[in-house]
Design a protein around this motif. Structure first.
Motif, PDB file in Angstrom:
ATOM      1  N   VAL A  65     -34.684  35.875  55.613  1.00 29.11           N
ATOM      2  CA  VAL A  65     -34.105  36.538  56.829  1.00 29.11           C
ATOM      3  C   VAL A  65     -34.703  36.161  58.130  1.00 29.11           C
ATOM      4  CG1 VAL A  65     -34.000  38.785  57.859  1.00 29.11           C
ATOM      5  CG2 VAL A  65     -33.538  38.434  55.410  1.00 29.11           C
ATOM      6  N   LEU A  66     -36.025  36.140  58.268  1.00 26.81           N
ATOM      7  CA  LEU A  66     -36.601  35.550  59.732  1.00 26.81           C
ATOM      8  C   LEU A  66     -36.077  34.304  59.903  1.00 26.81           C
ATOM      9  CD1 LEU A  66     -40.287  36.631  59.414  1.00 26.81           C
ATOM     10  CD2 LEU A  66     -38.460  37.504  61.019  1.00 26.81           C
ATOM     11  N   LEU A 108     -32.652  34.936  61.244  1.00 29.32           N
ATOM     12  CA  LEU A 108     -32.612  35.619  62.374  1.00 29.32           C
ATOM     13  C   LEU A 108     -33.011  34.646  63.753  1.00 29.32           C
ATOM     14  CD1 LEU A 108     -32.676  38.247  63.982  1.00 29.32           C
ATOM     15  CD2 LEU A 108     -35.060  38.511  63.807  1.00 29.32           C
ATOM     16  N   PHE A 109     -33.803  33.695  63.559  1.00 27.86           N
ATOM     17  CA  PHE A 109     -34.404  32.804  64.303  1.00 27.86           C
ATOM     18  C   PHE A 109     -33.155  31.601  64.704  1.00 27.86           C
ATOM     19  CE2 PHE A 109     -38.775  34.003  63.640  1.00 27.86           C
ATOM     20  CZ  PHE A 109     -38.781  34.967  64.396  1.00 27.86           C
ATOM     21  N   VAL A 124     -29.977  32.149  64.463  1.00 25.63           N
ATOM     22  CA  VAL A 124     -28.838  33.008  65.136  1.00 25.63           C
ATOM     23  C   VAL A 124     -29.541  33.123  66.522  1.00 25.63           C
ATOM     24  CG1 VAL A 124     -27.891  35.116  65.590  1.00 25.63           C
ATOM     25  CG2 VAL A 124     -27.889  34.167  63.220  1.00 25.63           C
ATOM     26  N   PHE A 125     -30.833  33.411  66.901  1.00 23.95           N
ATOM     27  CA  PHE A 125     -31.166  33.466  68.228  1.00 23.95           C
ATOM     28  C   PHE A 125     -31.013  32.102  69.097  1.00 23.95           C
ATOM     29  CE2 PHE A 125     -34.453  37.383  68.506  1.00 23.95           C
ATOM     30  CZ  PHE A 125     -33.502  38.208  68.266  1.00 23.95           C
ATOM     31  N   ILE A 135     -28.062  38.226  73.354  1.00 25.29           N
ATOM     32  CA  ILE A 135     -28.290  39.216  72.203  1.00 25.29           C
ATOM     33  C   ILE A 135     -29.043  40.576  72.555  1.00 25.29           C
ATOM     34  CG2 ILE A 135     -29.499  39.367  70.030  1.00 25.29           C
ATOM     35  CD1 ILE A 135     -29.222  36.356  69.665  1.00 25.29           C
ATOM     36  N   ILE A 137     -30.428  44.366  70.912  1.00 27.14           N
ATOM     37  CA  ILE A 137     -30.789  44.990  69.946  1.00 27.14           C
ATOM     38  C   ILE A 137     -31.107  46.416  70.823  1.00 27.14           C
ATOM     39  CG2 ILE A 137     -31.924  45.614  67.959  1.00 27.14           C
ATOM     40  CD1 ILE A 137     -32.752  42.568  67.667  1.00 27.14           C
TER      41      ILE A 137
END
Length: 93
Positions: free
Chosen positions: A26-27, A30-31, A33-34, A44, A46
């Motif tokens: 997941v990390l 996530l990175f 996508v960032f 982005i 949140i």
């Protein structure tokens, strides 16, 4: 005091009741996508936690610290991270 990635992964896996391998996946996602979002200029957000965006830096004049010679620094990009209200509140406790 700082946490490295493996300590963070272990703590998140324990709190979420999942495996460290799943949290690592997941990390990584996530990175990724960032990175792709920042590269394409998307912001982005949140809400309450953080915002990540690409910023422009204008060309400017600088000095070589060894020689004192004036140099031109080219325009470029940078990344701006902004803490949200929940993160700011946690830091002030």
């Amino acid at each position: 005091m700082a946490k490295n990635r493996s300590e963070l992964v272990a703590e998140v896996a324990e709190k979420a009741g999942t495996t460290q391998t799943a949290v690592n996946g997941v990390l990584d996602a996530l990175f990724d996508v960032f990175s792709s979002s920042v590269k394409s200029g998307e912001k982005i957000t949140i809400p309450g936690w953080l915002a990540v965006e690409r910023t422009e830096r204008a060309a400017r004049t600088g000095r070589n610290p060894q020689t004192g010679e004036t140099i031109q620094i080219a325009a470029g990009h940078s990344v701006k991270l902004t803490a949200g209200s929940k993160l700011k509140a946690a830091a002030s406790q």
